[in-house]
Design a protein around this motif. Structure first.
Motif, PDB file in Angstrom:
ATOM      1  N   GLU A  29      51.888  38.277  34.010  1.00 14.69           N
ATOM      2  CA  GLU A  29      51.784  37.162  33.292  1.00 14.69           C
ATOM      3  C   GLU A  29      52.376  35.604  33.615  1.00 14.69           C
ATOM      4  N   GLN A  30      53.508  35.990  34.489  1.00 14.00           N
ATOM      5  CA  GLN A  30      54.084  34.659  34.850  1.00 14.00           C
ATOM      6  C   GLN A  30      53.130  33.865  35.778  1.00 14.00           C
ATOM      7  N   THR A  31      52.690  34.573  36.448  1.00 11.72           N
ATOM      8  CA  THR A  31      51.467  34.098  37.512  1.00 11.72           C
ATOM      9  C   THR A  31      50.378  33.234  36.801  1.00 11.72           C
ATOM     10  N   GLU A  32      50.167  33.616  35.907  1.00 13.35           N
ATOM     11  CA  GLU A  32      49.255  32.939  34.796  1.00 13.35           C
ATOM     12  C   GLU A  32      49.484  31.892  34.359  1.00 13.35           C
ATOM     13  N   ALA A  33      50.613  32.154  33.602  1.00 10.10           N
ATOM     14  CA  ALA A  33      51.018  30.801  32.911  1.00 10.10           C
ATOM     15  C   ALA A  33      51.817  29.738  33.511  1.00 10.10           C
ATOM     16  N   ARG A  34      52.296  30.262  35.018  1.00  6.03           N
ATOM     17  CA  ARG A  34      53.036  29.141  35.563  1.00  6.03           C
ATOM     18  C   ARG A  34      52.379  28.977  37.037  1.00  6.03           C
ATOM     19  N   PRO A  35      51.237  28.455  37.118  1.00  4.45           N
ATOM     20  CA  PRO A  35      50.530  28.362  38.448  1.00  4.45           C
ATOM     21  C   PRO A  35      51.057  27.729  39.661  1.00  4.45           C
ATOM     22  N   GLN A  36      52.192  26.695  39.125  1.00  5.86           N
ATOM     23  CA  GLN A  36      52.579  25.944  40.238  1.00  5.86           C
ATOM     24  C   GLN A  36      53.954  26.927  40.872  1.00  5.86           C
ATOM     25  N   GLU A  37      54.572  27.632  40.060  1.00  2.00           N
ATOM     26  CA  GLU A  37      55.475  28.597  40.719  1.00  2.00           C
ATOM     27  C   GLU A  37      54.813  29.704  41.522  1.00  2.00           C
ATOM     28  N   ALA A  38      53.627  30.222  40.999  1.00  5.02           N
ATOM     29  CA  ALA A  38      52.801  31.226  41.726  1.00  5.02           C
ATOM     30  C   ALA A  38      52.443  30.809  42.989  1.00  5.02           C
ATOM     31  N   ALA A  39      52.047  29.490  43.328  1.00  8.45           N
ATOM     32  CA  ALA A  39      51.672  28.963  44.570  1.00  8.45           C
ATOM     33  C   ALA A  39      53.103  28.936  45.303  1.00  8.45           C
ATOM     34  N   ALA A  40      54.139  28.694  44.662  1.00 13.92           N
ATOM     35  CA  ALA A  40      55.125  28.560  45.722  1.00 13.92           C
ATOM     36  C   ALA A  40      55.545  29.732  46.080  1.00 13.92           C
ATOM     37  N   ILE A  41      55.394  30.880  45.426  1.00 18.92           N
ATOM     38  CA  ILE A  41      55.526  32.347  46.159  1.00 18.92           C
ATOM     39  C   ILE A  41      54.401  32.711  46.841  1.00 18.92           C
ATOM     40  N   SER A  42      53.315  32.145  46.729  1.00 15.52           N
ATOM     41  CA  SER A  42      52.151  32.249  47.496  1.00 15.52           C
ATOM     42  C   SER A  42      51.398  33.611  46.977  1.00 15.52           C
ATOM     43  N   ILE A  43      51.481  33.398  45.778  1.00 11.61           N
ATOM     44  CA  ILE A  43      50.564  34.764  45.010  1.00 11.61           C
ATOM     45  C   ILE A  43      49.376  33.874  44.501  1.00 11.61           C
ATOM     46  N   PRO A  44      48.311  34.031  45.100  1.00 10.74           N
ATOM     47  CA  PRO A  44      46.890  33.136  44.576  1.00 10.74           C
ATOM     48  C   PRO A  44      46.561  33.312  42.960  1.00 10.74           C
ATOM     49  N   PRO A  45      46.328  32.283  42.408  1.00  9.75           N
ATOM     50  CA  PRO A  45      46.012  32.439  40.815  1.00  9.75           C
ATOM     51  C   PRO A  45      44.785  33.368  40.790  1.00  9.75           C
ATOM     52  N   ILE A  46      44.619  33.580  39.521  1.00  9.70           N
ATOM     53  CA  ILE A  46      43.727  34.618  39.169  1.00  9.70           C
ATOM     54  C   ILE A  46      42.317  33.737  38.891  1.00  9.70           C
ATOM     55  N   ALA A  47      41.138  34.446  38.957  1.00  8.97           N
ATOM     56  CA  ALA A  47      40.071  33.734  38.446  1.00  8.97           C
ATOM     57  C   ALA A  47      40.004  33.790  36.936  1.00  8.97           C
ATOM     58  N   PRO A  48      40.110  32.553  36.341  1.00  8.41           N
ATOM     59  CA  PRO A  48      40.051  32.397  34.889  1.00  8.41           C
ATOM     60  C   PRO A  48      38.686  33.064  34.388  1.00  8.41           C
ATOM     61  N   SER A  49      38.799  33.656  33.335  1.00  4.26           N
ATOM     62  CA  SER A  49      37.434  34.122  32.751  1.00  4.26           C
ATOM     63  C   SER A  49      36.682  33.146  32.134  1.00  4.26           C
ATOM     64  N   GLY A  50      35.260  33.158  32.539  1.00  2.00           N
ATOM     65  CA  GLY A  50      34.460  31.931  32.041  1.00  2.00           C
ATOM     66  C   GLY A  50      34.416  30.929  33.109  1.00  2.00           C
ATOM     67  N   ASP A  51      34.750  31.260  34.481  1.00  2.00           N
ATOM     68  CA  ASP A  51      34.917  30.618  35.551  1.00  2.00           C
ATOM     69  C   ASP A  51      33.546  30.052  35.845  1.00  2.00           C
ATOM     70  N   THR A  52      33.566  28.634  36.179  1.00  2.00           N
ATOM     71  CA  THR A  52      32.445  27.922  36.721  1.00  2.00           C
ATOM     72  C   THR A  52      32.535  27.389  37.914  1.00  2.00           C
ATOM     73  N   LEU A  53      31.318  26.910  38.684  1.00  2.00           N
ATOM     74  CA  LEU A  53      31.476  26.296  39.832  1.00  2.00           C
ATOM     75  C   LEU A  53      32.163  24.731  39.706  1.00  2.00           C
ATOM     76  N   LEU A  54      32.009  24.315  38.658  1.00  2.00           N
ATOM     77  CA  LEU A  54      32.524  23.064  38.321  1.00  2.00           C
ATOM     78  C   LEU A  54      34.090  23.129  38.081  1.00  2.00           C
ATOM     79  N   LYS A  55      34.479  24.150  37.445  1.00  2.00           N
ATOM     80  CA  LYS A  55      35.910  24.472  37.280  1.00  2.00           C
ATOM     81  C   LYS A  55      36.510  24.591  38.751  1.00  2.00           C
ATOM     82  N   ILE A  56      36.028  25.318  39.539  1.00  2.00           N
ATOM     83  CA  ILE A  56      36.433  25.719  41.004  1.00  2.00           C
ATOM     84  C   ILE A  56      36.577  24.603  41.700  1.00  2.00           C
ATOM     85  N   ILE A  57      35.564  23.600  41.697  1.00  2.00           N
ATOM     86  CA  ILE A  57      35.793  22.284  42.489  1.00  2.00           C
ATOM     87  C   ILE A  57      36.662  21.845  41.962  1.00  2.00           C
ATOM     88  N   GLU A  58      36.885  21.331  40.541  1.00  2.00           N
ATOM     89  CA  GLU A  58      38.183  20.794  39.885  1.00  2.00           C
ATOM     90  C   GLU A  58      39.348  21.435  40.372  1.00  2.00           C
TER      91      GLU A  58
END
Ligand code: URA
Length: 239
Positions: A29-58
């Motif tokens: 749950e933390q990974t989802e809620a705190r992406p900065q911290e997740a990046a620091a421990i190098s667990i990649p963020p998950i694909a958000p539901s309703g993901d779009t190419l535009l969101k991914i580019i952003e």
């Protein structure tokens, strides 16, 4: 999170190459809620539901997640039909792609365009290159066109996987061994993998030769085989 969501999320991590997940407190749950911290421990963020190419580019933004960013001119995200039934995945941008910010626009790209357009026309399938989607495993040009390193593939793979999940094509065509490795997590080469169907998650994957390989003059057999593979893919997707 219900069991199905959890299974999906673990499958997603597995596809990203994450081998172990520790159940400590509410780590997921933390990974989802705190992406900065997740990046620091190098667990990649998950694909958000309703993901779009535009969101991914952003989310990719002016990416500095790996060293490939240091020498790139432009990020090469992908191009084509966002609702494509077929996605081609290459290795990474070359010099022309780096300059233009578009995938497969150099010599290998011209060959890929011909392969798609001519094979489709010959087979009576009414599509052209613009009808499919084309992207790469890594979005920044590797120096001197070297093969991307495993950590570069892993970091950028997150975005590739999100692209594939957002488009959800009927099939994926992996061009060359880097794309095959990224999608199938295999050490086998193209010669062993090509010509038959594999799976990335629930999506059928055909592996074939990379167009750059086909440009070498002595690869006549590979050329014939690549055309056979492409025919198979086009009929599977568009018949
Ligand atoms: N080779 C690739 O793998 N991708 C490109 O975009 C161009 C050449």
């Amino acid at each position: 999170m219900n069991r199905e969501d959890l299974r999906d999320r673990l499958a997603f991590y597995r596809d990203l190459g994450v081998k172990e997940v520790f159940r400590r407190g509410a780590a997921i749950e933390q990974t989802e809620a705190r992406p900065q911290e997740a990046a620091a421990i190098s667990i990649p963020p998950i694909a958000p539901s309703g993901d779009t190419l535009l969101k991914i580019i952003e989310d990719l933004g002016e990416c500095r997640r790996c060293r490939l960013s240091e020498r790139r001119s432009k990020i090469v995200f992908g191009s084509g039909n966002e609702n494509a039934r077929l996605v081609f995945v290459g290795e990474g941008p070359g010099a022309d792609e780096d300059e233009q910010g578009l995938p497969f626009v150099g010599r290998a790209g011209q060959l890929l365009t011909q392969m798609i357009d001519n094979t489709a026309a010959k087979e009576g399938i009414p599509i052209r290159r613009a009808d499919v989607y084309i992207c790469n495993v890594v979005k920044c040009r590797p120096p001197e066109n070297r093969t991307p390193l495993p950590e570069e593939m892993e970091i950028c793979g997150e975005f590739l996987f999100r692209q594939l999940l957002a488009i959800r094509p009927k099939a994926i065509c992996a061009l060359g061994s880097t794309a095959a490795k990224a999608l199938l997590n295999t050490k086998d080469g193209v010669t062993r993998l090509r010509g038959r169907w594999h799976k990335w998650r629930d999506l059928p994957v055909m592996v074939t030769y990379h167009p750059s390989y086909l440009l070498r003059p002595y690869n006549q057999d590979a050329k014939r085989e690549a055309w056979e593979d492409l025919k198979k893919v086009l009929h599977f997707v568009y018949d």
